[in-house]
Scaffold this motif. Sequence first.
Motif, PDB file in Angstrom:
ATOM      1  N   LEU A 188     -53.764 -44.508  15.290  1.00  0.00           N
ATOM      2  CA  LEU A 188     -52.767 -43.686  14.599  1.00  0.00           C
ATOM      3  C   LEU A 188     -51.431 -43.780  15.339  1.00  0.00           C
ATOM      4  N   PRO A 189     -50.295 -43.796  14.614  1.00  0.00           N
ATOM      5  CA  PRO A 189     -48.996 -43.949  15.275  1.00  0.00           C
ATOM      6  C   PRO A 189     -48.580 -42.707  16.061  1.00  0.00           C
ATOM      7  N   TYR A 190     -48.989 -41.532  15.640  1.00  0.00           N
ATOM      8  CA  TYR A 190     -48.689 -40.317  16.390  1.00  0.00           C
ATOM      9  C   TYR A 190     -49.876 -39.365  16.227  1.00  0.00           C
ATOM     10  N   GLU A 191     -50.252 -38.744  17.320  1.00  0.00           N
ATOM     11  CA  GLU A 191     -51.497 -37.993  17.332  1.00  0.00           C
ATOM     12  C   GLU A 191     -51.372 -36.579  16.795  1.00  0.00           C
ATOM     13  N   THR A 192     -50.172 -36.075  16.628  1.00  0.00           N
ATOM     14  CA  THR A 192     -50.030 -34.722  16.093  1.00  0.00           C
ATOM     15  C   THR A 192     -50.446 -34.630  14.627  1.00  0.00           C
ATOM     16  N   GLN A 193     -50.544 -35.778  13.949  1.00  0.00           N
ATOM     17  CA  GLN A 193     -50.967 -35.752  12.551  1.00  0.00           C
ATOM     18  C   GLN A 193     -52.459 -35.489  12.405  1.00  0.00           C
ATOM     19  N   LYS A 194     -53.208 -35.717  13.468  1.00  0.00           N
ATOM     20  CA  LYS A 194     -54.667 -35.563  13.452  1.00  0.00           C
ATOM     21  C   LYS A 194     -55.272 -36.345  12.285  1.00  0.00           C
ATOM     22  N   PHE A 195     -55.953 -35.636  11.340  1.00  0.00           N
ATOM     23  CA  PHE A 195     -56.611 -36.316  10.221  1.00  0.00           C
ATOM     24  C   PHE A 195     -55.921 -36.034   8.882  1.00  0.00           C
ATOM     25  N   TYR A 196     -54.632 -35.601   8.952  1.00  0.00           N
ATOM     26  CA  TYR A 196     -53.963 -35.202   7.717  1.00  0.00           C
ATOM     27  C   TYR A 196     -53.106 -36.300   7.093  1.00  0.00           C
ATOM     28  N   ASN A 197     -52.895 -37.403   7.786  1.00  0.00           N
ATOM     29  CA  ASN A 197     -52.056 -38.483   7.246  1.00  0.00           C
ATOM     30  C   ASN A 197     -52.684 -39.817   7.619  1.00  0.00           C
ATOM     31  N   MET A 198     -53.907 -40.025   7.115  1.00  0.00           N
ATOM     32  CA  MET A 198     -54.722 -41.127   7.601  1.00  0.00           C
ATOM     33  C   MET A 198     -54.276 -42.490   7.095  1.00  0.00           C
ATOM     34  N   ASP A 199     -53.446 -42.557   6.071  1.00  0.00           N
ATOM     35  CA  ASP A 199     -53.017 -43.870   5.596  1.00  0.00           C
ATOM     36  C   ASP A 199     -52.098 -44.566   6.590  1.00  0.00           C
ATOM     37  N   THR A 200     -51.668 -43.849   7.643  1.00  0.00           N
ATOM     38  CA  THR A 200     -50.835 -44.481   8.669  1.00  0.00           C
ATOM     39  C   THR A 200     -51.671 -45.230   9.706  1.00  0.00           C
ATOM     40  N   GLY A 201     -52.991 -45.049   9.699  1.00  0.00           N
ATOM     41  CA  GLY A 201     -53.844 -45.770  10.642  1.00  0.00           C
ATOM     42  C   GLY A 201     -53.810 -47.263  10.373  1.00  0.00           C
ATOM     43  N   SER A 202     -53.704 -48.039  11.425  1.00  0.00           N
ATOM     44  CA  SER A 202     -53.548 -49.485  11.251  1.00  0.00           C
ATOM     45  C   SER A 202     -54.851 -50.177  10.867  1.00  0.00           C
ATOM     46  N   THR A 203     -56.004 -49.564  11.185  1.00  0.00           N
ATOM     47  CA  THR A 203     -57.290 -50.195  10.902  1.00  0.00           C
ATOM     48  C   THR A 203     -58.215 -49.211  10.201  1.00  0.00           C
ATOM     49  N   VAL A 204     -58.769 -49.666   9.090  1.00  0.00           N
ATOM     50  CA  VAL A 204     -59.767 -48.853   8.387  1.00  0.00           C
ATOM     51  C   VAL A 204     -61.135 -49.155   8.979  1.00  0.00           C
ATOM     52  N   LEU A 205     -61.765 -48.137   9.540  1.00  0.00           N
ATOM     53  CA  LEU A 205     -63.068 -48.330  10.181  1.00  0.00           C
ATOM     54  C   LEU A 205     -64.216 -48.281   9.183  1.00  0.00           C
ATOM     55  N   GLY A 206     -64.060 -47.482   8.149  1.00  0.00           N
ATOM     56  CA  GLY A 206     -65.158 -47.383   7.196  1.00  0.00           C
ATOM     57  C   GLY A 206     -64.807 -46.535   5.993  1.00  0.00           C
ATOM     58  N   VAL A 207     -65.393 -46.888   4.855  1.00  0.00           N
ATOM     59  CA  VAL A 207     -65.266 -46.124   3.618  1.00  0.00           C
ATOM     60  C   VAL A 207     -66.677 -45.979   3.045  1.00  0.00           C
ATOM     61  N   ASP A 208     -67.048 -44.757   2.670  1.00  0.00           N
ATOM     62  CA  ASP A 208     -68.413 -44.529   2.207  1.00  0.00           C
ATOM     63  C   ASP A 208     -68.403 -43.485   1.100  1.00  0.00           C
ATOM     64  N   SER A 209     -69.338 -43.638   0.176  1.00  0.00           N
ATOM     65  CA  SER A 209     -69.528 -42.639  -0.878  1.00  0.00           C
ATOM     66  C   SER A 209     -70.987 -42.644  -1.292  1.00  0.00           C
ATOM     67  N   GLN A 210     -71.492 -41.456  -1.670  1.00  0.00           N
ATOM     68  CA  GLN A 210     -72.902 -41.319  -2.033  1.00  0.00           C
ATOM     69  C   GLN A 210     -73.031 -40.309  -3.160  1.00  0.00           C
ATOM     70  N   LEU A 211     -74.076 -40.470  -3.940  1.00  0.00           N
ATOM     71  CA  LEU A 211     -74.408 -39.534  -5.008  1.00  0.00           C
ATOM     72  C   LEU A 211     -75.916 -39.350  -5.042  1.00  0.00           C
ATOM     73  N   GLU A 212     -76.341 -38.084  -5.103  1.00  0.00           N
ATOM     74  CA  GLU A 212     -77.770 -37.768  -5.228  1.00  0.00           C
ATOM     75  C   GLU A 212     -77.935 -36.698  -6.297  1.00  0.00           C
ATOM     76  N   GLU A 213     -78.827 -36.948  -7.247  1.00  0.00           N
ATOM     77  CA  GLU A 213     -79.088 -35.995  -8.317  1.00  0.00           C
ATOM     78  C   GLU A 213     -80.584 -35.950  -8.606  1.00  0.00           C
ATOM     79  N   TRP A 214     -81.089 -34.768  -8.876  1.00  0.00           N
ATOM     80  CA  TRP A 214     -82.468 -34.625  -9.323  1.00  0.00           C
ATOM     81  C   TRP A 214     -82.600 -33.340 -10.133  1.00  0.00           C
ATOM     82  N   LYS A 215     -83.642 -33.282 -10.940  1.00  0.00           N
ATOM     83  CA  LYS A 215     -83.899 -32.121 -11.797  1.00  0.00           C
ATOM     84  C   LYS A 215     -85.392 -31.793 -11.794  1.00  0.00           C
TER      85      LYS A 215
END
Length: 458
Positions: A188-215
Amino acid sequence: YKRYTLRLNLDHRFTDWFKVGTSTLLTRSLNDVGTTAAVESALLNSPIGQAFDLETGEPVFLPTTDGQLSNPLFDIESENFTDEYKINRVFSSVYAEIDFLKYLNYRLNFGIDNRDQRRGLFRGTYTDSNLGGASDAAVENTGKFTYTLENILKFSKNFEQKHQVDFTLMQSVQSFSQEYYGFSVNDLPYETQKFYNMDTGSTVLGVDSQLEEWKMASFMGRINYDYNGKYLIQGTLRADGSSRLSEGKKWGYFPSGALGWRIINEPWMQDLPFVSNLKLRASYGVTGNTAINAYQTQGALAQTVYDWDGSPGYGYALNDIPNPDLRWESTATIDAGVDFGILKGRINGSVDYYNAKTSDLLMLRQLPITSGYTSILENVGSTRNKGIEINLNTIILDNPKGVTWKMDLNWFANREEILELYDGKKDDVGNNWFIGQPLSVFYDYEKIGIWQSNEEEE
């Protein structure tokens, strides 16, 4: 940690035969759980390390010559490390009740549980996780929604002051849905942003999505009969259908029955005034279990990496073996017991004998590594649990204006054994399953001593 709560309980009767009500709970919580790395670093660091700079008094990030152990004081600062959970939850149940006749009642129950959770993780440069390297951040959003709908029809009537008949019909539906989205970056270019402006990170470490459904769908019918407060009979039949199982195996049928005799209500028991309660009871019932992953019968794929002309090539391979033959696990239980009380209720207790046989046990069976897989979920066989349980509740002293002394005692003996496996009455040494033994056992070589040098000729 902060939590805000709003609760509403409401019941309203519109007429003599119609009423509605609700119980609703709204919560919002914010919790920064911190990190355990600070404690671990404090335990692992040398006590003679230099935690503070002797001239400035500021903490030293690497207090020893070991470059893998950081100063734990850096991890407890929120500007360096944040692991924050924000949870919004709505838990609400509503009902409507109609009395058609004095002995006929209908009730509709509807309940929801909605939980939205956001986790924000930030680890700065000067933390035990990054040890002076690039900072990283992650955001995870999890949404869970569950609802339950029940329709209940009850008939309750007394005939000739001796025959009490209660009949219940129930239909219910339960639904569960969970969605998950995760995203992580670093540098991250500046650490005061924490996790609120993540598109400024130079490297994407991971993207994940999941869905679980049952009845789950259920139907139930129950009848209770009480003759003069002395003789009790109950019969129940329940049918449950689960979306987790394959076509043709989704439904399970579970009967049960019970008998009771309140001996204390017999006229001849009046000659025994020191006995305050005496009841014999016996029951038989079958229950079901379908606690498996929502898509267990379909199998799952996992991403794999191959060497494609010196570059990584991505593909997919079977990760879990599909098993379309999975069916309900069922447990049939026989129970017989007696409830008693003497000395005007100062001594109460019960004695129970139970025998429960579980069939079509849902368990992971280990496979040879050469098969390419480690295990498969199967209905592996049957087990039995049987035993005796004794409960005793006593009131030794009962002085409303002084000392009250109560003592409860419990004793039980239980035996568990495997009756049958997938190959019949044959042990499965690879899984440590042995006929006639409990499911969890220790199986090893028998120790007969240490080989001595003078035994070489032997």
